[in-house]
Design an enzyme around this catalytic site. Structure first.
Site, PDB file in Angstrom:
ATOM      1  N   GLN A  34      -5.158   5.422  -2.986  1.00  0.00           N
ATOM      2  CA  GLN A  34      -5.075   4.515  -1.833  1.00  0.00           C
ATOM      3  C   GLN A  34      -6.242   3.538  -1.804  1.00  0.00           C
ATOM      4  O   GLN A  34      -6.168   2.503  -1.153  1.00  0.00           O
ATOM      5  CB  GLN A  34      -5.049   5.306  -0.515  1.00  0.00           C
TER       6      GLN A  34
ATOM      7  N   CYS B 280       0.824   6.662   7.708  1.00  0.00           N
ATOM      8  CA  CYS B 280       0.017   6.565   6.484  1.00  0.00           C
ATOM      9  C   CYS B 280      -0.872   5.333   6.571  1.00  0.00           C
ATOM     10  O   CYS B 280      -0.415   4.271   7.008  1.00  0.00           O
ATOM     11  CB  CYS B 280       0.950   6.461   5.274  1.00  0.00           C
ATOM     12  N   LEU B 281      -2.117   5.460   6.139  1.00  0.00           N
ATOM     13  CA  LEU B 281      -3.039   4.324   6.176  1.00  0.00           C
ATOM     14  C   LEU B 281      -2.565   3.197   5.257  1.00  0.00           C
ATOM     15  O   LEU B 281      -2.941   2.045   5.444  1.00  0.00           O
ATOM     16  CB  LEU B 281      -4.451   4.772   5.769  1.00  0.00           C
TER      17      LEU B 281
ATOM     18  N   GLY C 163      -6.188  12.383   6.182  1.00  0.00           N
ATOM     19  CA  GLY C 163      -6.120  12.589   4.743  1.00  0.00           C
ATOM     20  C   GLY C 163      -6.210  11.255   4.030  1.00  0.00           C
ATOM     21  O   GLY C 163      -5.880  10.207   4.605  1.00  0.00           O
TER      22      GLY C 163
ATOM     23  N   HIS D  77       0.960  10.955  -2.895  1.00  0.00           N
ATOM     24  CA  HIS D  77       0.246   9.726  -3.262  1.00  0.00           C
ATOM     25  C   HIS D  77      -0.206   9.774  -4.723  1.00  0.00           C
ATOM     26  O   HIS D  77      -0.194   8.754  -5.421  1.00  0.00           O
ATOM     27  CB  HIS D  77      -1.012   9.549  -2.402  1.00  0.00           C
TER      28      HIS D  77
ATOM     29  N   HIS E 232       1.767  15.284   1.634  1.00  0.00           N
ATOM     30  CA  HIS E 232       1.697  13.820   1.738  1.00  0.00           C
ATOM     31  C   HIS E 232       0.665  13.267   0.738  1.00  0.00           C
ATOM     32  O   HIS E 232       0.927  12.289   0.038  1.00  0.00           O
ATOM     33  CB  HIS E 232       1.334  13.467   3.188  1.00  0.00           C
ATOM     34  N   GLU E 233      -0.510  13.910   0.673  1.00  0.00           N
ATOM     35  CA  GLU E 233      -1.574  13.415  -0.220  1.00  0.00           C
ATOM     36  C   GLU E 233      -1.202  13.629  -1.692  1.00  0.00           C
ATOM     37  O   GLU E 233      -1.451  12.761  -2.531  1.00  0.00           O
ATOM     38  CB  GLU E 233      -2.918  14.088   0.091  1.00  0.00           C
TER      39      GLU E 233
HETATM   40 ZN    ZN Z   1      -0.663   8.288   3.083  1.00  0.00          ZN
END
Ligand code: ZN
Length: 187
Positions: A51, A97-98, A46, A143, A139-140
């Protein structure tokens, strides 16, 4: 081209609340395509627009693929202005998470969510998702509200990670300074 940089904690921009997408334009479609490519390249399941420094309510997810299976299933979903309209139950999942390098932690979330959003044609879509997919959607969407998964873990675990991460960031900054400025003349 998918060469955008992923913002990483403690970048304060990750705390920004993103604005709704007002109109689905070709730029939005191109951005979504870039985001999917970045997500598969990383690899991740995702990615939310903030991000990569685009503060609009747009996210991509694909929980059906694995990076070992390069030719395998791809089930990319693009979520425009997603909103959770129903939630049910509770689930604990180990998340990463990235934007939060080198860290995994258990996070408690709703086990099933219903999410209403638009697709890239501007059509309203309702996703009823559970387990990993529900975790990923939540989660997304977090963000888009400037929330990271480390904001949802115990204060102790969070501060241990923050301390470790800050040390590393400081060291990286020092290394950069020792290398001298990138700018070497020319306007
Ligand atoms: Zn993330």
């Amino acid at each position: 081209m998918a060469t955008r940089e992923i913002l990483k904690f403690p970048d304060p921009r990750l705390k920004q609340v993103s604005k709704p997408v007002e109109k689905i334009t070709d730029e939005i479609r191109a951005l979504a395509a870039d985001m999917l490519q970045i997500m598969y390249d990383e690899p991740g399941i995702g990615l939310a627009a903030p991000q990569i420094g685009e503060f609009i309510r747009l996210a991509v997810v694909d929980t059906d693929w694995t990076d070992e299976d390069k030719e395998g299933t791809r089930n990319p979903l693009v979520l425009v202005n997603p909103e959770i309209t129903e939630r049910e139950g509770e689930i604990t999942w180990e998340e990463g998470c990235l934007s939060v390098p080198d860290f995994l932690a258990n996070v408690k979330r709703s086990a099933r969510v219903q999410v209403r959003c638009l697709d890239l044609d501007g059509k309203e879509v309702v996703h009823d998702v559970e387990e990993l997919q529900a975790v990923c959607f939540q989660h997304e969407i977090d963000h888009l509200d400037g929330v990271l998964f480390i904001d949802r873990i115990s204060r102790l675990k969070r501060s241990m990670y923050v301390k470790k991460r800050m040390k590393l960031v400081k060291r990286e900054l020092q290394d950069e300074e020792e290398e001298g400025p990138d700018f070497t003349g020319g306007i």
